[in-house]
Write a protein that holds these residues in place. Sequence first.
Motif, short mmCIF file in Angstrom:
data_model
loop_
_atom_site.label_atom_id
_atom_site.label_comp_id
_atom_site.label_asym_id
_atom_site.label_seq_id
_atom_site.Cartn_x
_atom_site.Cartn_y
_atom_site.Cartn_z
N ASN A 99 0.83 -1.21 0.00
CA ASN A 99 0.00 0.00 0.00
C ASN A 99 0.86 1.26 0.00
OD1 ASN A 99 -2.62 -1.21 0.03
ND2 ASN A 99 -2.18 -1.84 2.14
N GLU A 100 2.11 1.11 -0.46
CA GLU A 100 3.05 2.22 -0.62
C GLU A 100 3.39 2.93 0.68
OE1 GLU A 100 1.73 4.70 -3.88
OE2 GLU A 100 2.32 3.16 -5.33
N HIS A 101 3.50 2.19 1.77
CA HIS A 101 3.92 2.76 3.04
C HIS A 101 5.44 2.72 3.09
CE1 HIS A 101 4.49 3.29 7.33
NE2 HIS A 101 3.22 3.67 7.40
N GLU A 102 6.06 3.89 2.98
CA GLU A 102 7.51 3.99 2.84
C GLU A 102 8.27 3.39 4.02
OE1 GLU A 102 8.27 8.19 2.38
OE2 GLU A 102 6.54 8.36 1.06
N ASP A 103 7.83 3.72 5.25
CA ASP A 103 8.53 3.21 6.43
C ASP A 103 8.46 1.68 6.49
OD1 ASP A 103 9.25 5.77 7.24
OD2 ASP A 103 7.52 5.99 8.57
N ALA A 104 7.33 1.11 6.08
CA ALA A 104 7.20 -0.34 6.07
C ALA A 104 8.15 -0.95 5.05
CB ALA A 104 5.76 -0.74 5.76
N MET A 105 8.34 -0.29 3.92
CA MET A 105 9.29 -0.78 2.92
C MET A 105 10.70 -0.81 3.48
SD MET A 105 7.99 1.20 -0.47
CE MET A 105 6.38 0.90 -1.16
N VAL A 106 11.07 0.25 4.18
CA VAL A 106 12.41 0.32 4.76
C VAL A 106 12.57 -0.73 5.85
CG1 VAL A 106 14.01 1.78 6.08
CG2 VAL A 106 12.73 2.75 4.16
N SER A 107 11.56 -0.91 6.68
CA SER A 107 11.64 -1.90 7.77
C SER A 107 11.70 -3.32 7.22
CB SER A 107 10.43 -1.75 8.70
OG SER A 107 10.47 -0.51 9.36
N ALA A 108 10.87 -3.62 6.23
CA ALA A 108 10.91 -4.95 5.62
C ALA A 108 12.26 -5.16 4.94
CB ALA A 108 9.78 -5.11 4.61
N GLY A 109 12.73 -4.13 4.27
CA GLY A 109 14.04 -4.21 3.62
C GLY A 109 15.15 -4.51 4.62
N ALA A 110 15.09 -3.87 5.76
CA ALA A 110 16.13 -4.09 6.79
C ALA A 110 16.09 -5.54 7.29
CB ALA A 110 15.93 -3.12 7.94
N MET A 111 14.90 -6.07 7.49
CA MET A 111 14.79 -7.46 7.96
C MET A 111 15.32 -8.43 6.91
SD MET A 111 11.10 -7.44 9.88
CE MET A 111 11.36 -8.96 10.82
N LEU A 112 15.00 -8.17 5.66
CA LEU A 112 15.45 -9.04 4.58
C LEU A 112 16.94 -8.86 4.30
CD1 LEU A 112 12.40 -8.67 2.22
CD2 LEU A 112 13.10 -10.75 3.43
N HIS A 113 17.43 -7.65 4.44
CA HIS A 113 18.84 -7.36 4.17
C HIS A 113 19.74 -8.15 5.12
CE1 HIS A 113 21.99 -4.76 2.48
NE2 HIS A 113 22.57 -4.97 3.64
N GLN A 114 19.38 -8.15 6.39
CA GLN A 114 20.21 -8.82 7.40
C GLN A 114 19.80 -10.26 7.65
OE1 GLN A 114 22.96 -7.51 8.77
NE2 GLN A 114 22.61 -5.74 7.48
N GLY A 115 18.50 -10.55 7.44
CA GLY A 115 17.98 -11.85 7.85
C GLY A 115 17.82 -11.85 9.36
N VAL A 116 17.12 -12.84 9.86
CA VAL A 116 16.91 -12.95 11.30
C VAL A 116 17.16 -14.40 11.70
CG1 VAL A 116 15.23 -12.73 13.18
CG2 VAL A 116 15.16 -11.12 11.26
N ILE A 117 17.99 -14.58 12.73
CA ILE A 117 18.23 -15.92 13.25
C ILE A 117 17.74 -15.97 14.70
CG2 ILE A 117 20.17 -16.44 11.74
CD1 ILE A 117 22.00 -15.87 14.16
#
Length: 79
Positions: free
Chosen positions: A16-34
């Motif tokens: 839905n074009e929420h910029e902050d959500a894009m950045v947050s999702a990107g950060a999670m995907l960029h680093q991954g989570v263990i």
Amino acid sequence: QNFSAALEDFLAAAENEHEDAMVSAGAMLHQGVISEDGRMVIIERDQQRAFELYQQAGELGSVEGWRNVVSCYATGQGV
């Protein structure tokens, strides 16, 4: 701490074009989570998808999105 659910929510908001959500999702995907004990991958790293999300956020006006795009180019991650 349900990281998978958080990522799903961020990605839904990103649709839905929420910029902050894009950045947050990107950060999670960029680093991954263990897991805390380091034995289980909760979220797989996907730096290419992270880059795409950062770029979309930047194109919608997010300074943080552009900052992350520049960082990806500088480090060669996801591009």
